[in-house]
Write a protein that holds these residues in place. Structure first.
Motif, PDB file in Angstrom:
ATOM      1  N   HIS A 198       0.858  -1.195   0.000  1.00 51.30           N
ATOM      2  CA  HIS A 198       0.000   0.000   0.000  1.00 51.30           C
ATOM      3  C   HIS A 198       0.889   1.237   0.000  1.00 51.30           C
ATOM      4  O   HIS A 198       1.997   1.232   0.523  1.00 51.30           O
ATOM      5  N   ARG A 199       0.377   2.293  -0.606  1.00 49.44           N
ATOM      6  CA  ARG A 199       1.138   3.533  -0.745  1.00 49.44           C
ATOM      7  C   ARG A 199       0.894   4.416   0.476  1.00 49.44           C
ATOM      8  O   ARG A 199      -0.242   4.803   0.742  1.00 49.44           O
ATOM      9  N   PRO A 200       1.960   4.763   1.204  1.00 49.04           N
ATOM     10  CA  PRO A 200       1.777   5.654   2.346  1.00 49.04           C
ATOM     11  C   PRO A 200       1.599   7.096   1.881  1.00 49.04           C
ATOM     12  O   PRO A 200       1.908   7.433   0.727  1.00 49.04           O
ATOM     13  N   LYS A 201       1.123   7.927   2.771  1.00 46.57           N
ATOM     14  CA  LYS A 201       1.083   9.361   2.486  1.00 46.57           C
ATOM     15  C   LYS A 201       2.512   9.795   2.190  1.00 46.57           C
ATOM     16  O   LYS A 201       3.443   9.418   2.897  1.00 46.57           O
ATOM     17  N   THR A 202       2.704  10.580   1.138  1.00 48.43           N
ATOM     18  CA  THR A 202       4.037  11.035   0.750  1.00 48.43           C
ATOM     19  C   THR A 202       4.090  12.554   0.836  1.00 48.43           C
ATOM     20  O   THR A 202       3.206  13.235   0.327  1.00 48.43           O
ATOM     21  N   VAL A 203       5.142  13.046   1.505  1.00 47.19           N
ATOM     22  CA  VAL A 203       5.391  14.479   1.612  1.00 47.19           C
ATOM     23  C   VAL A 203       6.746  14.754   0.977  1.00 47.19           C
ATOM     24  O   VAL A 203       7.759  14.161   1.376  1.00 47.19           O
ATOM     25  N   TYR A 204       6.765  15.619  -0.024  1.00 48.45           N
ATOM     26  CA  TYR A 204       8.012  16.023  -0.661  1.00 48.45           C
ATOM     27  C   TYR A 204       8.521  17.239   0.094  1.00 48.45           C
ATOM     28  O   TYR A 204       7.851  18.272   0.147  1.00 48.45           O
ATOM     29  N   GLU A 205       9.684  17.080   0.709  1.00 41.42           N
ATOM     30  CA  GLU A 205      10.207  18.047   1.663  1.00 41.42           C
ATOM     31  C   GLU A 205      11.525  18.641   1.169  1.00 41.42           C
ATOM     32  O   GLU A 205      12.533  17.935   1.093  1.00 41.42           O
ATOM     33  N   GLU A 206      11.513  19.933   0.858  1.00 45.79           N
ATOM     34  CA  GLU A 206      12.718  20.625   0.375  1.00 45.79           C
ATOM     35  C   GLU A 206      13.866  20.571   1.374  1.00 45.79           C
ATOM     36  O   GLU A 206      15.033  20.528   0.981  1.00 45.79           O
ATOM     37  N   ARG A 207      13.555  20.565   2.658  1.00 44.52           N
ATOM     38  CA  ARG A 207      14.613  20.592   3.683  1.00 44.52           C
ATOM     39  C   ARG A 207      15.452  19.320   3.724  1.00 44.52           C
ATOM     40  O   ARG A 207      16.515  19.304   4.337  1.00 44.52           O
ATOM     41  N   LEU A 208      15.026  18.251   3.062  1.00 41.82           N
ATOM     42  CA  LEU A 208      15.801  17.011   3.052  1.00 41.82           C
ATOM     43  C   LEU A 208      16.967  17.059   2.071  1.00 41.82           C
ATOM     44  O   LEU A 208      17.907  16.275   2.187  1.00 41.82           O
ATOM     45  N   TYR A 209      16.899  17.956   1.112  1.00 45.15           N
ATOM     46  CA  TYR A 209      17.972  18.079   0.126  1.00 45.15           C
ATOM     47  C   TYR A 209      19.179  18.745   0.794  1.00 45.15           C
ATOM     48  O   TYR A 209      19.051  19.813   1.381  1.00 45.15           O
ATOM     49  N   GLU A 210      20.337  18.078   0.721  1.00 47.62           N
ATOM     50  CA  GLU A 210      21.595  18.550   1.319  1.00 47.62           C
ATOM     51  C   GLU A 210      21.499  18.749   2.825  1.00 47.62           C
ATOM     52  O   GLU A 210      22.228  19.551   3.410  1.00 47.62           O
ATOM     53  N   ALA A 211      20.613  18.020   3.495  1.00 51.35           N
ATOM     54  CA  ALA A 211      20.412  18.171   4.934  1.00 51.35           C
ATOM     55  C   ALA A 211      21.487  17.447   5.732  1.00 51.35           C
ATOM     56  O   ALA A 211      21.938  16.361   5.369  1.00 51.35           O
TER      57      ALA A 211
END
Length: 172
Positions: A75-88
């Motif tokens: 099953h597909r979970p809720k997905t949040v695309y989060e800018e803060r994860l890039y180069e974190a």
């Protein structure tokens, strides 16, 4: 959900990226990366973890990795695309995870090195079986993931608060 029930966080590094002449954030997956992302998705499905939430970097290679991996899950979970994860950094990744609502039991974070490996290195104060040895031996290659378990609220997640349960990478 009670904060006394164990939670799981999976740190998942994006699959192998290509190096075309584009800005780093826009780099797509290489052919090998597309294959490894699907295999990693099958391994995540085999883990039996029912994910409630996926936090994914906005970079093209992480979004492509997640798109290929999630098709393998039951099953597909809720997905949040989060800018803060890039180069974190590891600390920035923990700060994002600390914002996770407490009704989320199992979360997946799709991100980048060196942040993902750095967080994996500091998150666990112990490990089950030979997971820590495998993580140390293989580091955190593209398309690898590590599964951690912890008890408490997401706000309480900090270095040393978890147990490394499993580590997988495409070379295994």
């Amino acid at each position: 959900m009670s904060v006394a029930e164990p939670r799981r966080i999976v740190l998942f590094r994006h699959a192998k990226a290509d190096w075309p002449d584009v800005p780093d954030h826009e780099r797509p997956l290489a052919e090998r990366g597309r294959k490894d992302a699907a295999v990693a998705g099958r391994k995540l499905a085999d883990s039996g973890i029912p994910f409630d939430l996926a936090l994914c970097s906005t970079a093209v290679r992480t979004r492509e990795t997640w798109k290929l991996a999630v098709h393998e899950l039951p099953h597909r979970p809720k997905t949040v695309y989060e800018e803060r994860l890039y180069e974190a950094s590891p600390g920035q990744l923990i700060a994002v995870l600390n914002e996770t609502p407490d009704d989320v039991r199992n979360a997946l974070l799709i991100g980048h090195n060196p942040g993902v490996q750095g967080l994996a290195d500091i998150l666990a104060d112990r490990s089950e079986d030979d997971a820590q040895e495998r993580l140390s031996r293989h580091e955190f290659p593209a398309a690898a993931f590590a599964v951690f378990s912890f008890t408490g609220s997401w706000k309480s997640l900090e270095p040393g608060a978890a147990t490394l349960v499993e580590h997988w990478d495409p070379s295994e």
